[in-house]
Enzyme design. Structure first.
Site, mmCIF file in Angstrom:
data_model
loop_
_atom_site.group_PDB
_atom_site.id
_atom_site.type_symbol
_atom_site.label_atom_id
_atom_site.label_comp_id
_atom_site.label_asym_id
_atom_site.label_seq_id
_atom_site.Cartn_x
_atom_site.Cartn_y
_atom_site.Cartn_z
ATOM 1 N N GLU A 73 -1.588 -1.743 -4.489
ATOM 2 C CA GLU A 73 -3.332 -0.906 -5.020
ATOM 3 C C GLU A 73 -2.440 -0.185 -5.789
ATOM 4 O OE1 GLU A 73 -5.929 -0.057 -1.370
ATOM 5 O OE2 GLU A 73 -4.219 2.369 -1.554
ATOM 6 N N ASP A 120 0.985 -1.306 0.003
ATOM 7 C CA ASP A 120 -0.318 0.205 -0.362
ATOM 8 C C ASP A 120 0.622 1.023 -0.050
ATOM 9 O OD1 ASP A 120 -2.111 1.093 0.034
ATOM 10 O OD2 ASP A 120 -2.233 1.614 2.175
ATOM 11 N N ASP A 176 -2.114 1.009 7.227
ATOM 12 C CA ASP A 176 -1.437 1.060 5.616
ATOM 13 C C ASP A 176 -0.626 -0.341 5.703
ATOM 14 O OD1 ASP A 176 -1.320 3.624 4.492
ATOM 15 O OD2 ASP A 176 -0.061 3.965 6.849
#
Length: 167
Positions: free
Chosen positions: A70, A10, A143
């Site tokens: 992501e 992420d 995260d």
């Protein structure tokens, strides 16, 4: 399900979530998860170098079969989006240097795959991961938990692609 290790990422300039998740016997298993934090006052190039070095180290340590990241969702803050795009770039570079395939997933797809809702909040994602994985040790740091979710999403998508290919 893909029976291998996926490094989920992420990306972010201030903090980048990273997780090693193994697809084994139909149920993903978290091997490791962490959040890479960079110093707010440091030059952006130094922060990006730290992210690159941390991702490269995780790749060396865990030897993943793939990296799942992501995909940047452009919001209203263009300055912030550019910093996240740069962080994504150094993650892609680290994966490419290691010869790894990279899969990108938009946040809504990850949330939908994990919670059933593309607009789920971070706490909902974490709770859904606890149920889905059957464990309580999903990272508390958002995260890192998101990195787990991205890896799990990739494992599920890999299984689906394999089933379609066999059909």
């Amino acid at each position: 399900m893909f029976d291998g290790l996926v490094l989920g990422v992420d990306p972010g300039i201030a903090s980048t979530g990273v997780a090693a998740v193994r697809g084994a016997n139909g149920r993903p298993r978290i091997e490791w998860a962490a959040t890479v934090r960079t110093a707010a006052g440091a030059p952006e190039a130094a922060r990006l170098r730290q992210i690159h070095e941390s991702i490269s180290a995780a790749i060396r340590e865990w030897s993943p079969a793939a990296v799942a990241i992501e995909r940047l969702a452009w919001g209203r803050n263009v300055v912030s989006a550019m910093a996240v795009a740069r962080a994504s770039g150094v993650v892609l570079l680290a994966a490419d240097q290691a010869g790894l395939a990279v899969a990108e997933y938009p946040p809504t797809e990850v949330k939908l795959g994990i919670t059933g809702s593309g607009s789920a909040g971070k706490d909902q994602v974490r709770r859904a991961l606890i149920r889905l994985l059957g464990v309580t040790d999903v990272p508390l740091e958002p995260d890192a938990a998101d990195a787990v979710a991205i890896a799990v999403c990739h494992l599920h998508q890999s299984r689906l692609r394999a089933l379609v290919a066999r059909a």
